[in-house]
Motif scaffolding. Sequence first.
Motif, PDB file in Angstrom:
ATOM      1  N   GLY A  35       0.804  -1.210   0.000  1.00  5.04           N
ATOM      2  CA  GLY A  35       0.000   0.000   0.000  1.00  5.04           C
ATOM      3  C   GLY A  35       0.833   1.254   0.000  1.00  5.04           C
ATOM      4  O   GLY A  35       2.057   1.222  -0.157  1.00  5.04           O
ATOM      5  N   ALA A  49      -3.946   4.203   0.746  1.00  6.31           N
ATOM      6  CA  ALA A  49      -4.645   3.058   0.165  1.00  6.31           C
ATOM      7  C   ALA A  49      -3.793   1.814   0.347  1.00  6.31           C
ATOM      8  O   ALA A  49      -2.567   1.900   0.390  1.00  6.31           O
ATOM      9  CB  ALA A  49      -4.926   3.280  -1.324  1.00  6.31           C
ATOM     10  N   SER A  57      -9.181  -3.975  -1.305  1.00  8.53           N
ATOM     11  CA  SER A  57      -8.524  -2.692  -1.116  1.00  8.53           C
ATOM     12  C   SER A  57      -9.302  -1.820  -0.138  1.00  8.53           C
ATOM     13  O   SER A  57     -10.495  -2.018   0.082  1.00  8.53           O
ATOM     14  CB  SER A  57      -8.388  -1.966  -2.455  1.00  8.53           C
ATOM     15  N   ASN A  58      -8.588  -0.895   0.445  1.00  3.76           N
ATOM     16  CA  ASN A  58      -9.233   0.118   1.273  1.00  3.76           C
ATOM     17  C   ASN A  58      -8.532   1.451   1.052  1.00  3.76           C
ATOM     18  O   ASN A  58      -7.341   1.492   0.724  1.00  3.76           O
ATOM     19  CB  ASN A  58      -9.248  -0.269   2.753  1.00  3.76           C
ATOM     20  N   TYR A  59      -9.298   2.508   1.225  1.00  2.00           N
ATOM     21  CA  TYR A  59      -8.825   3.854   0.946  1.00  2.00           C
ATOM     22  C   TYR A  59      -9.143   4.798   2.090  1.00  2.00           C
ATOM     23  O   TYR A  59     -10.139   4.630   2.804  1.00  2.00           O
ATOM     24  CB  TYR A  59      -9.522   4.413  -0.311  1.00  2.00           C
ATOM     25  N   LYS A  64     -11.030   8.656  -1.669  1.00  2.63           N
ATOM     26  CA  LYS A  64     -12.003   7.776  -2.321  1.00  2.63           C
ATOM     27  C   LYS A  64     -12.620   8.456  -3.537  1.00  2.63           C
ATOM     28  O   LYS A  64     -13.009   9.614  -3.482  1.00  2.63           O
ATOM     29  CB  LYS A  64     -13.100   7.373  -1.335  1.00  2.63           C
ATOM     30  N   THR A  68      -6.798   5.312  -7.204  1.00  2.00           N
ATOM     31  CA  THR A  68      -7.033   3.893  -7.437  1.00  2.00           C
ATOM     32  C   THR A  68      -5.745   3.123  -7.221  1.00  2.00           C
ATOM     33  O   THR A  68      -4.720   3.435  -7.838  1.00  2.00           O
ATOM     34  CB  THR A  68      -7.540   3.642  -8.861  1.00  2.00           C
ATOM     35  N   ILE A  69      -5.798   2.130  -6.351  1.00  2.00           N
ATOM     36  CA  ILE A  69      -4.638   1.281  -6.110  1.00  2.00           C
ATOM     37  C   ILE A  69      -4.786   0.000  -6.916  1.00  2.00           C
ATOM     38  O   ILE A  69      -5.896  -0.515  -7.090  1.00  2.00           O
ATOM     39  CB  ILE A  69      -4.485   0.973  -4.601  1.00  2.00           C
ATOM     40  N   LEU A  80      -0.334   3.401  -7.678  1.00  2.00           N
ATOM     41  CA  LEU A  80      -1.355   4.309  -7.178  1.00  2.00           C
ATOM     42  C   LEU A  80      -1.643   5.337  -8.266  1.00  2.00           C
ATOM     43  O   LEU A  80      -0.798   6.179  -8.550  1.00  2.00           O
ATOM     44  CB  LEU A  80      -0.914   5.006  -5.891  1.00  2.00           C
TER      45      LEU A  80
END
Length: 117
Positions: A35, A49, A57-59, A64, A68-69, A80
Motif C-alpha cells: 500500500g 490506500a 482494497s481500502n482507501y 475515495k 485507485t490502487i 497508485l
Amino acid sequence: QVQLVESGGGLVQPGGSLRLSCAASGSGFSPNTMGWYRQAPGKQRELVAAMSGGGNSNYADSVKGRFTISRDNAKNTVYLQMDSLKPEDTAVYYCNAHRVWPPVTYWGKGTLVTVSS
C-alpha cells in the motif's frame, strides 16, 4: 534484503494526475498487503490506500473516488493512480509492504508529490 523502490512523484497542477509505482525486490518475499502512506509537512503519516494479495482494497476517505490502487503480484509491484489532485494531496508518499507471517514490514524511501499551480 528487501527493498521498495518508488517512482512517479513530481509537480502537478490541481486537477491533474500522477501515477506512482513501487517495486519490491528480494527473492522469496511475498507480501500479504502492499500500500501507500503519505506524510505532509507537520502532519503524521497516514494511510492512503492498501491492497491485499487477493485484491481487497481500502482507501482513506479523503481520496475515495479520486485514487485507485492496483497490484501486480507476479512482479511484487503496487501502483497508485491519482486523479483530480488537490493541493492538500501534497506530501511525501511512502510505499509499504507487509507480510503477516513471519511478520515483517518494509518501507520505501518516499517520493514527493506536489500539487500546485
